[in-house]
Design a protein around this motif. Sequence first.
Motif, mmCIF file in Angstrom:
data_model
loop_
_atom_site.group_PDB
_atom_site.id
_atom_site.type_symbol
_atom_site.label_atom_id
_atom_site.label_comp_id
_atom_site.label_asym_id
_atom_site.label_seq_id
_atom_site.Cartn_x
_atom_site.Cartn_y
_atom_site.Cartn_z
ATOM 1 N N CYS A 1033 56.740 -0.003 16.874
ATOM 2 C CA CYS A 1033 57.100 1.089 17.789
ATOM 3 C C CYS A 1033 55.859 1.896 18.183
ATOM 4 C CB CYS A 1033 58.114 2.009 17.122
ATOM 5 S SG CYS A 1033 59.731 1.261 16.894
ATOM 6 N N LEU A 1034 54.946 2.142 17.225
ATOM 7 C CA LEU A 1034 53.746 2.910 17.521
ATOM 8 C C LEU A 1034 52.849 2.159 18.500
ATOM 9 C CD1 LEU A 1034 52.230 5.511 16.851
ATOM 10 C CD2 LEU A 1034 51.130 4.306 14.942
ATOM 11 N N CYS A 1035 52.704 0.842 18.302
ATOM 12 C CA CYS A 1035 51.897 0.020 19.203
ATOM 13 C C CYS A 1035 52.506 -0.003 20.592
ATOM 14 C CB CYS A 1035 51.757 -1.366 18.639
ATOM 15 S SG CYS A 1035 50.760 -2.489 19.649
ATOM 16 N N ALA A 1036 53.814 -0.192 20.661
ATOM 17 C CA ALA A 1036 54.487 -0.217 21.961
ATOM 18 C C ALA A 1036 54.363 1.128 22.667
ATOM 19 C CB ALA A 1036 55.955 -0.585 21.764
ATOM 20 N N LEU A 1037 54.395 2.216 21.884
ATOM 21 C CA LEU A 1037 54.253 3.542 22.468
ATOM 22 C C LEU A 1037 52.877 3.705 23.106
ATOM 23 C CD1 LEU A 1037 55.760 6.270 22.735
ATOM 24 C CD2 LEU A 1037 54.622 6.986 20.635
ATOM 25 N N GLY A 1038 51.853 3.209 22.428
ATOM 26 C CA GLY A 1038 50.515 3.290 22.991
ATOM 27 C C GLY A 1038 50.373 2.443 24.233
ATOM 28 N N LEU A 1039 50.938 1.254 24.273
ATOM 29 C CA LEU A 1039 50.848 0.377 25.433
ATOM 30 C C LEU A 1039 51.583 0.958 26.628
ATOM 31 C CD1 LEU A 1039 51.395 -3.079 23.688
ATOM 32 C CD2 LEU A 1039 49.253 -2.172 24.587
ATOM 33 N N VAL A 1040 52.765 1.553 26.360
ATOM 34 C CA VAL A 1040 53.548 2.104 27.465
ATOM 35 C C VAL A 1040 52.805 3.253 28.133
ATOM 36 C CG1 VAL A 1040 55.655 3.392 28.015
ATOM 37 C CG2 VAL A 1040 55.754 1.351 26.564
ATOM 38 N N HIS A 1041 52.122 4.030 27.319
ATOM 39 C CA HIS A 1041 51.438 5.209 27.859
ATOM 40 C C HIS A 1041 49.956 4.955 28.101
ATOM 41 C CE1 HIS A 1041 54.914 7.843 27.454
ATOM 42 N NE2 HIS A 1041 55.148 7.253 26.274
ATOM 43 N N GLY A 1042 49.523 3.692 28.057
ATOM 44 C CA GLY A 1042 48.140 3.335 28.364
ATOM 45 C C GLY A 1042 47.133 3.785 27.342
ATOM 46 N N ASP A 1043 47.549 4.076 26.132
ATOM 47 C CA ASP A 1043 46.642 4.503 25.066
ATOM 48 C C ASP A 1043 46.230 3.267 24.285
ATOM 49 O OD1 ASP A 1043 45.245 5.698 23.061
ATOM 50 O OD2 ASP A 1043 46.787 7.194 22.567
ATOM 51 N N ALA A 1044 45.103 2.625 24.754
ATOM 52 C CA ALA A 1044 44.663 1.380 24.128
ATOM 53 C C ALA A 1044 44.202 1.612 22.703
ATOM 54 C CB ALA A 1044 43.537 0.758 24.963
ATOM 55 N N THR A 1045 43.627 2.781 22.434
ATOM 56 C CA THR A 1045 43.135 3.053 21.077
ATOM 57 C C THR A 1045 44.289 3.121 20.088
ATOM 58 O OG1 THR A 1045 41.318 4.312 22.050
ATOM 59 C CG2 THR A 1045 41.774 4.658 19.691
ATOM 60 N N LEU A 1046 45.310 3.856 20.448
ATOM 61 C CA LEU A 1046 46.487 3.953 19.575
ATOM 62 C C LEU A 1046 47.142 2.590 19.390
ATOM 63 C CD1 LEU A 1046 48.583 5.616 17.997
ATOM 64 C CD2 LEU A 1046 49.760 6.051 20.167
#
Length: 1450
Positions: A1033-1046
């Motif tokens: 879920c954390l990885c998907a959250l970063g991808l959805v919001h364009g946060d490659a680092t997260l």
Amino acid sequence: MSGKEVKSALKSAKEAIKNKEFKEALKQCKAVLKLDKKNYNAWVFIGLAASELEQPDQSQSAYKKAVELEPEQLLAWQGLANLYEKTDQWDFKVELPNVYQKLVDVLGSFHTFECICLCKQLAKVWQQLIQLKKEEAVDKKELLELWQQLTQLLSDCLNEEDLQQVVFLLVYKHFLPQEEAKMKEACESMLSHYPSQSYPLEVLGSHYLKTGILNEDTVSCFSRLLDLAPNCGLGHLGLGTKALQEGRYKDAIKDLAQGLKKTSCNTGWYSLAEAQFKMHRYSDSATSCSQGMFRLLYVTIIHVYVFFFFFFQIPDAEKDPVLVALKGRAYLNKGQIDQALKFSTFNFSFLALCSLLKAATKNPNCGEYYFLLGQLYWGMGEETRKDRSKAHTHLLKAAKLDPHLGSAFRYLGHYYREIANDRGRARGCYKKAFELDNEDAESGAASVDLSMEQEDMETALATLESVIEKATPGSAKWAWMRRGLYYLKVGEHQQATADLQAALRADPEDWVCWECLGEAYLNRRSFTAALKAFGKAHQLQPSSIYSVYQAAAIKQTLGKFKEAVAEYLQITAQQDYVPALKGLGECQLSLAKSLMEDCRDGGAIDLIQQAIQNLFKAVELRPDLSCLWKLLGDACTAVSTVSPNRAQVLVPAPLNLNTERKVHVFVCRCYAHALKLMSEAPSLWYDLGLNYYRQASLPSPTEGDQNSQSLVLEKAQQCLKKAIMMDSGNHSYWNALGVISMNKGLENYALAQHCFIKSIQVEPNNVVAWTNLGTLYLKKDNIELAHEAFKIAQSLEPLYVNCWIGQALIAERVGSYDTMDLFRHTTELSTHMEGVKGYAYWVCSTLLDKSNRDTELYRYNIVQMNAISAAQVALSKYTERIQSDPEAFIMLGYLNEHLQLKRQALQAYQRSVELLQSTSSTEELAFAVGSYGRALCTSGQWEEAVHAYKSTPLQELSDLAGVALAYCRAGLIPESISAYERALAVASSEKEKAYILTALALLQHRQGNLDSAKTLLFKCSMLKEPISESLLCLCALGLVHGDATLAAAALTELLKQGSASGSVVEQRCLLTCTLLALQGNYSAVQREASRAVHSNPGNPSLWALLSRVVPQYYPRKANVRLHTHRALLYSGVNQLASGRHSGEDRHRNALKTLQRAVLLCPDDPAAWAGLMAACHTENTSCYLSGSAPLRSVEEIERPLAQTLEGWVLQQAVTGLVMGGQLEEAEALCSQVLNVSPEHPAVMLALRQVQCQRLLVANGGTVLPDSVMEQLNNTVMMNPTNLGAWHWLAEVYRSQGLLVQAVMAYRQSLQLASQLGLHSSQVTSLLRLALLALGPCMVNVPGNDWKDLVLEATTEVLKLGSFPMALLFQALLQYVTKMAARETRRLLERLVYVSSQDFPVTVVQVASWYLLRHLHAKNDDELINVLLERAKMNRDQRLLKFHSLLASSSS
């Protein structure tokens, strides 16, 4: 002439004599005599030939010459005797005695039969001499001297006995009959010299019979004759004739019949016929008359029978009283009283009666008149029968006057049996009638019936056996049948069967006899044969209920209950037949029990209901039958097995069985009523005791009922004790008493143990008692004894499920790992409620334990044994039977959830909740409601799930998580967050908290609280037991919001958790590819997807992912080929994206790939859309390149559609033509032409059908030239149709135009060569060869056709090895040079091969021609080899062909 030539000439002479070529025989014999004048055979042959050529002197000279050469040889003497006998010359007759004397001398040393015959012939010659002397009136002294010389002459040739025979017979025949005194004196003198010889007495006996002298001397003579020769027919004839004269007709018939078997004479036959006539055996008398040719007496006897024929030919015969009376008397004589009484309606009855009375008055000693009167009175009706002065008086007087009149005694028997009811006298009269006339079947049958009725079986059996001994096959049916019934009664079923079969041979249409035979078969346990017998009886007499009932009873015995029910229903539809109703109820009850064993209670209840109705109807008809009451009680008892809410039986109104307790009370009354009728039946006491036991098992709502249940148990105990007192040797009674004694309310364990042990002592192989004993020990916590008892029960009957359940309970109590396996075994044996519930409990317990998934025990008990499905099926049956067990429904719902049976799980949980709501168990109710809410969530009923969860205390984590999920799915996010927070407070482990935090983060993100969601997920990842789901879920959250680092950090932590499987692999691959794309590393996207596919090549989702990312991120690799049904579509799209069209690659392009996708998935709209895009791409690329498209869509579709239409039409027309429906075929072609007038294939089919109709209508005559021209033009319209050219060639051949046919075949061959069709070339060449072979087979002159056959077959063999071409060459060789060795070689090459190499037809045809070739060569050895091969291959046609060839050649 050498010795060999002499033998040859004699042989030729013998053959010539045999063929009656006597002149040729003389010629051959004279040739022999030129070299050998002393050849005996030659002189004999000359004598014989000359005799046949009517040259007696030459014949006599030849025979005498032969006698001089070989005086001791017989041939010449015999030939000379034959010559003298047939030649009417005095000098020859004078020499004849000397010749006979010489023959006797030659034969005398052998003393054979021929010698005696010669002596008789010699005696005849002397007799002729004596007769001449008598005619010359010489002195008797001289005659006596001649007789002495004859005696002396014969004494030198014969022994004493033969001499007596010859001389005495001659003396009797030619000297003594005219003088009786001298004949007696001579006979007595002969007897004094030869007391052991019977010939003198035979002479006297013959004399007495001819002269009719029957006195004491006569009787003495015949008696002495029988003493000397017991088998002498003459003696029996004499005594029989004497008995006839004295009125002893029975003895006369016996002696005369015995005598006529040995000696047939007219006098004897006449006497026998007369005796039989006196005994009223008219048919036997007529037979005797026909043997003795006494026509007058014969006509007298049969006048009664032929009168009918003449009566109908006399004009106005029915108006003549005399003729009518005669006809009535004739009917009476024949025993047809009904026919005789018809004539009384002509107002002649009084005249007939008066005539008979008048005749009796004139001849009062004639018993027949009185019998006719009595018979007439008997037939007039009941009143005259009862009047003793009429029928009885006249019949009695007839019997007294004529004691041999069996008919009178038969009617007296009728009177005593039917009117006087005097069985003893009736039996005596019938017996007397049968003794007088053994053919009187009616009297014999009545006598035997009365004897059996009076229990005199010995007399009856003796009578029957006496008749059967004399009976011929197919006769005496009544005797065979009655003896069969006797043997059936005494239990000798095999003999009864044989006798009844013999009776049926006499009358195969007797349905009663068929029923008796069925009974015999049934009693000897031959059920199949009995079924056939009763079936035959029912076929002959459809109205007979008994045969149908017995057939149904047999099927019931064999366990064919459904068929038996159909038979019983057939009977009950006609009438209320109590045995049929009883059998119907039994069969329906048996069917219901079999259904209940499989827990099919609905069908069982229907059958029980029908059984109760039928048995109740039977009880109403026959309340005095104990068995009916017992069966009715059994049927009602069966209802208690099923669930109470399912046991709603529609029964007759008087029963009123609306509750389970009322059912048991009614059953008790049924058994009690049966006991009133049969109070000493222990089985009824046993059934009553079990019924009381079942009543005590019913639930009791009040305390007072508890006491009443104890009283009921005591009643049950008393009933079982009563049954044991009556039959202490029945182990079931002891066992039942033990079960009742250990029941709650009595709990007399000592008595129970005693009963079980007693039951085992009575029947050592008693698995039920051992199991119950083990249950008793288990109940008393004596595990070891219980285990031993169950173990013994298992050894006695391994398939008895109860003992296995006992072992499973012991294993459960001691904590054994085998517990679950034992319970599973019980469910495999049968559906037992205790075993099913135990197995389901252990399966659910194992599934609830999440820590044992990787153990060997789990893999074996759950996975390998398919435990979830097996337990679910068994528990479904359990809940169908027991619908009041909430625990069972909870377990069933849990198992249904595992099997993804959402609706069934929901229903099971709902039922468990309904059952628990009426109880005080709050914990179980809460658990059931929680499970019910979970099932509602699974099925998508969110609001109902929320309502269900709210009805629970909401203190358990599962309930809180469930209601939170229900809130979320129902759209109530705040309530869901609140529920998850409560659940977080309740959670006890880090893992549980991690899941709840992840769910809360998702809910926060859904509400737009991104920071809160990240915080919760970071908090989750910091726990001691992080879960992969939170990192995902954390990885998907970063991808959805364009946060490659997260996303990278979360993915790195996720990948550290080790290898994944299943859907997790796809999720990780998708996240990684998305992250790489987000980072701009597009080439790595394709590599990552390819790496995942390489690691998991069997995962279709990864292949689909690869096909999606490659064309987007790496177009140069977009022409990759995928073979899954979905990946083909992606591959085609990839090729479109990469610009791969047919201009670049004709074989690997987007159009080809998408065509395959459509072929594999014709129902996928996406595939069709891709195909349309590919077609558009092809057209666009062609236009851009400046070249025309290869083929437009219309150009592609039109030829294909036309070809398809032509093929379909050809199949339809061919089917109609093969079925002879030519008109329909022509109409179909015309209909298609109306739509497509320019269709060449349709026009060809139409012309073919029209041609066929012309040939059929004209009987195969020659077609007009115009028609042939039209057919040729039609074929020319289809120039590329090979079949059309072949058809045209066949039409030419049928019209005799062979040259044109050859041209048509050559045209088809040329076309096939141009098109490169290898098989079509072979077909055209073979057809051409076959066409040319026809003229060769009928020997048409010239070599053109032969050359054409060779040319065509050679071309075929160049194309490949074709057996048909080899066969044509062999047949051509056979026609041209049939006897040549090359012919045999070519045919053998086809015959002696493996059946798999050449077609069977080719081998068979070659075998026929090879056989003809070998027959022409007379090569038996090779023929035998060929026939042996035919036998091995089962070629019956070749063997039959060989027999035809062999018969024609012989």
